[in-house]
Design a protein around this motif. Structure first.
Motif, mmCIF file in Angstrom:
data_model
loop_
_atom_site.group_PDB
_atom_site.id
_atom_site.type_symbol
_atom_site.label_atom_id
_atom_site.label_comp_id
_atom_site.label_asym_id
_atom_site.label_seq_id
_atom_site.Cartn_x
_atom_site.Cartn_y
_atom_site.Cartn_z
ATOM 1 N N MET A 1 0.856 -1.193 0.000
ATOM 2 C CA MET A 1 0.000 0.000 0.000
ATOM 3 C C MET A 1 0.886 1.236 0.000
ATOM 4 S SD MET A 1 -2.820 1.122 2.856
ATOM 5 C CE MET A 1 -3.576 -0.498 2.803
ATOM 6 N N ASP A 2 0.669 2.141 -0.999
ATOM 7 C CA ASP A 2 1.491 3.336 -1.050
ATOM 8 C C ASP A 2 1.025 4.344 -0.003
ATOM 9 O OD1 ASP A 2 -0.785 4.590 -2.049
ATOM 10 O OD2 ASP A 2 -0.177 4.335 -4.131
ATOM 11 N N GLU A 3 1.787 5.454 0.116
ATOM 12 C CA GLU A 3 1.541 6.430 1.188
ATOM 13 C C GLU A 3 0.183 7.101 1.057
ATOM 14 O OE1 GLU A 3 3.651 10.470 2.998
ATOM 15 O OE2 GLU A 3 4.693 9.222 1.528
ATOM 16 N N ALA A 4 -0.200 7.479 -0.184
ATOM 17 C CA ALA A 4 -1.471 8.166 -0.386
ATOM 18 C C ALA A 4 -2.634 7.253 -0.067
ATOM 19 C CB ALA A 4 -1.557 8.673 -1.833
ATOM 20 N N THR A 5 -2.563 5.996 -0.557
ATOM 21 C CA THR A 5 -3.646 5.048 -0.281
ATOM 22 C C THR A 5 -3.739 4.759 1.209
ATOM 23 O OG1 THR A 5 -3.283 4.059 -2.451
ATOM 24 C CG2 THR A 5 -4.587 2.786 -0.869
ATOM 25 N N ILE B 1 -5.623 7.485 2.981
ATOM 26 C CA ILE B 1 -7.065 7.387 2.718
ATOM 27 C C ILE B 1 -7.685 6.301 3.579
ATOM 28 C CG2 ILE B 1 -8.796 6.823 0.967
ATOM 29 C CD1 ILE B 1 -6.952 8.122 -1.103
ATOM 30 N N VAL B 2 -7.006 5.152 3.675
ATOM 31 C CA VAL B 2 -7.521 4.055 4.506
ATOM 32 C C VAL B 2 -7.565 4.478 5.969
ATOM 33 C CG1 VAL B 2 -7.046 1.715 5.326
ATOM 34 C CG2 VAL B 2 -6.785 2.273 2.899
ATOM 35 N N LEU C 1 -12.829 7.981 10.492
ATOM 36 C CA LEU C 1 -14.155 8.588 10.385
ATOM 37 C C LEU C 1 -15.272 7.568 10.609
ATOM 38 C CD1 LEU C 1 -13.637 11.053 7.398
ATOM 39 C CD2 LEU C 1 -13.752 11.572 9.825
ATOM 40 N N LEU C 2 -15.045 6.302 10.251
ATOM 41 C CA LEU C 2 -16.045 5.263 10.558
ATOM 42 C C LEU C 2 -16.225 5.125 12.070
ATOM 43 C CD1 LEU C 2 -15.245 2.449 7.955
ATOM 44 C CD2 LEU C 2 -17.370 3.748 8.165
ATOM 45 N N CYS C 3 -15.109 5.098 12.785
ATOM 46 C CA CYS C 3 -15.191 5.022 14.252
ATOM 47 C C CYS C 3 -15.847 6.282 14.814
ATOM 48 C CB CYS C 3 -13.795 4.845 14.843
ATOM 49 S SG CYS C 3 -13.010 3.279 14.426
ATOM 50 N N HIS D 1 -2.231 3.108 10.118
ATOM 51 C CA HIS D 1 -0.883 2.782 9.670
ATOM 52 C C HIS D 1 0.100 3.935 9.881
ATOM 53 C CE1 HIS D 1 -3.626 0.120 7.366
ATOM 54 N NE2 HIS D 1 -2.664 -0.775 7.532
ATOM 55 N N ASP D 2 -0.330 5.170 9.585
ATOM 56 C CA ASP D 2 0.577 6.322 9.658
ATOM 57 C C ASP D 2 0.039 7.306 10.695
ATOM 58 O OD1 ASP D 2 2.327 8.405 9.287
ATOM 59 O OD2 ASP D 2 2.236 8.364 7.092
#
Length: 784
Positions: free
Chosen positions: A1-5, A8-9, A15-17, A54-55
């Protein structure tokens, strides 16, 4: 998974939480931001070995937009006239709170086994309350427009400015081990210059830009321009080593009270809500259970001290400034917590090597506990205040009321001092113009610093420096002349006052004016020249800056002084034309909504009832004083009509006769009781239909009303307009049967009685003060 993706994840999970906890906390009727903090803790890396985020660093960087949008929202709600009203109370409260908090931090540090520098950092992170939490609590409880909320928000604005100053000060403390007062002075001066320059220039150009946006009527364009202004000023503030939050607040304040303010606020609200949620969830991720448990007793102790000290110091500061005890208590309770800036200070301590993670653990723990305590106190503030007030001894309560009345009388007395009223405008004008002049110098200094640090522009440095500093000197001349003119005005006012009526007036008056004028010109030239030379010397050859400044100022003063004054006058006119344009747009809307707003906030169910005295009434033939009408029913006899003549405020010795028309003022139940009292044993009789009808209406006083600053006696409303003032409502304060020496103020609501047609005409065509040609000294009054 790249940094931008990955970002977004992470944002999607976050926001779901946030959405999930929003549903639960809405159902439980609990503050939603606490749910956000809980959600951040549950999905953060400190609770789960494999966090779904992740980040973490990218999420925390993104969360700063929450603070930016919140400060932009506070700026949109900002009204400089309101801030002026709460400025002195807010300043005193912030000073007391900051001094006590830093004292607590330095005194508690040895108890925790820490050094003095770490204690200063601890006190600093305890001193700043959370704007996010305070505004959210006020909104959740529906108190955002209350008077105590205005006080609290005024304190928060000053705390944000204080936080910027503290960040600079603490950086110097960490390096040197002591407070660097020179750096503190520099950053305070830069903040003042930046704030005044951005606000004034923004108010100058904003109406024209907003009118252009309004002509397009494009929500997308409006949103982009508003966010661009917010982030642009935030970026400029960061470039000057100030807070991005300060820039965002100024962007909001520039747009506040404009024709598009409500639309911009509505369009940016979804962005604000999203990023505020991200901020609180990210704050929850900082909670580390093991460290918090390890410092549990320090956290509990500091939380108790924060709540008690913040409520106590803020209340004391507001009360000493003349605010009533109830409002002061409500304003102090709502901000009895720490928040986002505390985390920033704790992070700074780690970055500078002052502390490891202990300050962050204490900051997070104290933030959670004080937030819970502050919310609980805010919800139950009525019960708590009544419990405390009921236990205050009557002598103490009487002394407090006496002190508050004394402060109010002193404030009114100072406001009535004729000399001060004359000097206030030129002094204010000098301060504003001085900061604008320094903004020019600071801008050229920053620009030359950019040129100096850019290797690609090295070949242009030799001529860019002299050219830009010469331009700066030229641009400063109109502002220099404005300060001189106002200094001369002050000298003239003071000497006229000092030598007025003395035998030496003719001899000393002109001579003293010449002496003071010479001294003021010399002092101003040294001050401005010193600032200019200290900034320009680095970018000009040795001696060139001084020679250029002297030659330019001297030559311009000799050959072009009248032209410079003309340019200054045109600048003043442009400022005032912009301010007056906005003022004219708002004034009609304010006057139209003032009656409804005040009536809704502070309902006063009083009216006038007309009673015709029956022929067989017991009141016939008796003096008004003999009836004891007010004592028996609570209603007041305010007017008497007989044979086509109306007598306002009849004497107590006046007798009543059959078929007199009596006008009663009071609440509905009081008027009904008085009517029954007067009509007892009523008999049929012929009424005099020629008697004019009277009616009570509300009359709002705008800022430019000719009645403002007049007493009821000097305004002579009864003789000039045929009306009489029954009561005055000034915010929450109500005055029935005001005294003739009562001074009317802008924003007052007058309850008047008279001919309905006359009152309606007066409301529609309110007499206003004539304005002279706009000048810079109206800059502040345009905001009132």
């Amino acid at each position: 998974m790249d940094e931008a993706t990955g970002l977004i994840v992470d944002l999607g999970v976050l926001l779901l939480c946030a959405a999930f906890v929003t549903l639960i906390f809405r159902r439980l009727r609990l503050p939603v931001f606490l749910g956000y903090v809980l959600a951040g803790f549950l999905i953060g890396p400190n609770l789960l070995s494999h966090s779904p985020i992740h980040d973490i660093h990218a999420v925390h960087s993104l969360s700063e937009l929450g603070v930016v949008f919140l400060m932009f929202y506070i700026g949109m709600e900002f009204d400089i006239s309101r801030l002026r009203k709460v400025l002195m109370p807010a300043v005193l409260a912030v000073i007391l709170q900051t001094v006590v908090m830093i004292l607590i931090g330095t005194q508690m540090a040895p108890l925790f086994g820490w050094g003095g520098v770490k204690g200063i950092f601890l006190g600093a992170l305890l001193a700043i309350s959370s704007s996010m939490i305070t505004i959210s609590v006020l909104q959740s409880l529906g108190r955002i427009n209350r008077s105590h909320a205005h006080l609290a928000i005024g304190i928060l604005i000053l705390e944000d400015i204080l936080a910027v100053t503290l960040l600079v000060l603490l950086s110097g403390v960490a390096v040197s081990g002591h407070v660097d007062w020179l750096d503190l002075w520099k950053v305070t001066f830069v903040i003042a210059v930046f704030t005044v320059a951005v606000y004034c220039l923004g108010r100058l150009f904003a109406p024209r830009i907003l009118k252009l946006l309004e002509s397009f009527n494009d929500p997308e364009l409006t949103t982009i321009c508003a966010v661009a202004l917010m982030l642009g000023l935030g970026t400029l503030a960061v470039y000057l080593h100030l807070s991005v939050a300060l820039g965002a607040f100024l962007a909001g304040s520039i747009l506040s009270q404009s024709s598009l303010a409500h639309r911009i606020e509505h369009l940016t609200a979804p962005l604000r809500n999203v990023f505020c949620a991200v901020f609180f969830v990210a704050a929850g991720m900082l909670i580390e259970p093991t460290e918090i448990i390890g410092y549990w007793w320090q956290i509990i102790l500091m939380s108790a001290l924060v709540v008690i000290a913040k409520v106590g110091t803020v209340w004391l500061g507001l009360f000493l400034s003349g605010q009533d005890a109830d409002t002061s208590f409500r304003a102090s309770v709502v901000k009895a917590q720490i928040g986002e800036f505390s985390f920033i200070i704790a992070t700074l301590a780690q970055t500078l090597g002052v502390a490891n993670s202990e300050l962050m653990a204490i900051a997070v723990g104290v933030s959670v506990l004080t937030t819970i305590a502050g919310i609980t106190l805010s919800i139950r503030v009525n019960t708590i205040y009544e419990a405390i007030a009921s236990r205050v001894p009557p002598p103490i309560r009487t002394l407090g009321e006496f002190y508050r009345n004394l402060v109010g009388e002193v404030r009114v007395g100072v406001g009535r001092i004729f000399l001060w009223r004359l000097l206030k405008r030129p002094i204010t004008q000098i301060i504003i113009t001085f900061f604008l002049l320094n903004a020019i110098i600071l801008s050229v200094y920053v620009f030359n610093g950019y040129i100096k640090g850019n290797n690609g522009l090295a070949e242009y440095r030799n001529w860019i420096g002299p050219a830009t500093w010469t331009l700066a000197a030229v641009l400063c001349l109109p502002f220099f002349s404005s300060i001189l003119r106002n200094l001369n005005a002050i000298v003239l006012i003071v000497t006229d006052s000092v030598f007025s009526g003395t035998s030496a007036k003719q001899y000393l008056h002109g001579r003293m004016q010449n002496i003071f004028t010479t001294v003021s010109v010399a002092g101003l030239a040294v001050l401005v020249g010193g600032i200019y030379l200290s900034a320009a010397a680095e970018y000009l050859p040795s001696g060139v800056a001084l020679a250029a400044f002297v030659i330019l100022v001297g030559g311009a003063s000799f050959f072009f002084w009248k032209r410079i004054i003309h340019v200054n006058s045109r600048l003043e006119y442009l400022f005032m034309d912009s301010f007056n344009q906005r003022s004219r747009e708002e004034e009609e809307a304010r006057e139209a909504s003032a009656l409804e707003e005040i009536s809704a906030k502070y309902p006063w169910p009083v009216n006038v009832k007309e009673v015709v005295l029956p022929a067989l009434s017991k009141a016939c033939g008796k003096r008004i004083s003999e009836l004891l009408l007010r004592e028996e029913t609570g209603a007041t006899l305010i007017a008497l009509s007989r044979n086509g003549q109306v007598l306002y405020g009849p004497e107590a010795s006046a007798r009543l006769f059959p078929f007199d028309r009596l006008y009663l003022f009071g609440e509905e139940r009081q008027n009904e009781a008085a009517k029954r009292f007067l009509e007892e044993k009523r008999a049929e009789g012929r009424h005099d239909t020629s008697t004019p009808t009277l009616k009570v209406e509300k009359l709002f006083l705008p800022k430019d009303s000719i009645f403002v600053d007049e007493t009821l006696a000097s305004a002579n409303l009864r003789k000039t307009y045929g009306i009489s003032v029954l009561g005055i409502q000034r915010g929450q304060h109500r005055m029935t049967s005001p005294r003739p020496d009562e001074v009317m103020m802008a924003g007052d609501m007058l309850y008047v009685i008279g001919n309905p047609d006359t009152i309606r005409d007066l409301q529609k065509n309110h007499p206003r003060q004539e304005r002279s040609e706009p000048v810079m000294d109206d800059l502040l009054s345009a905001e009132e």
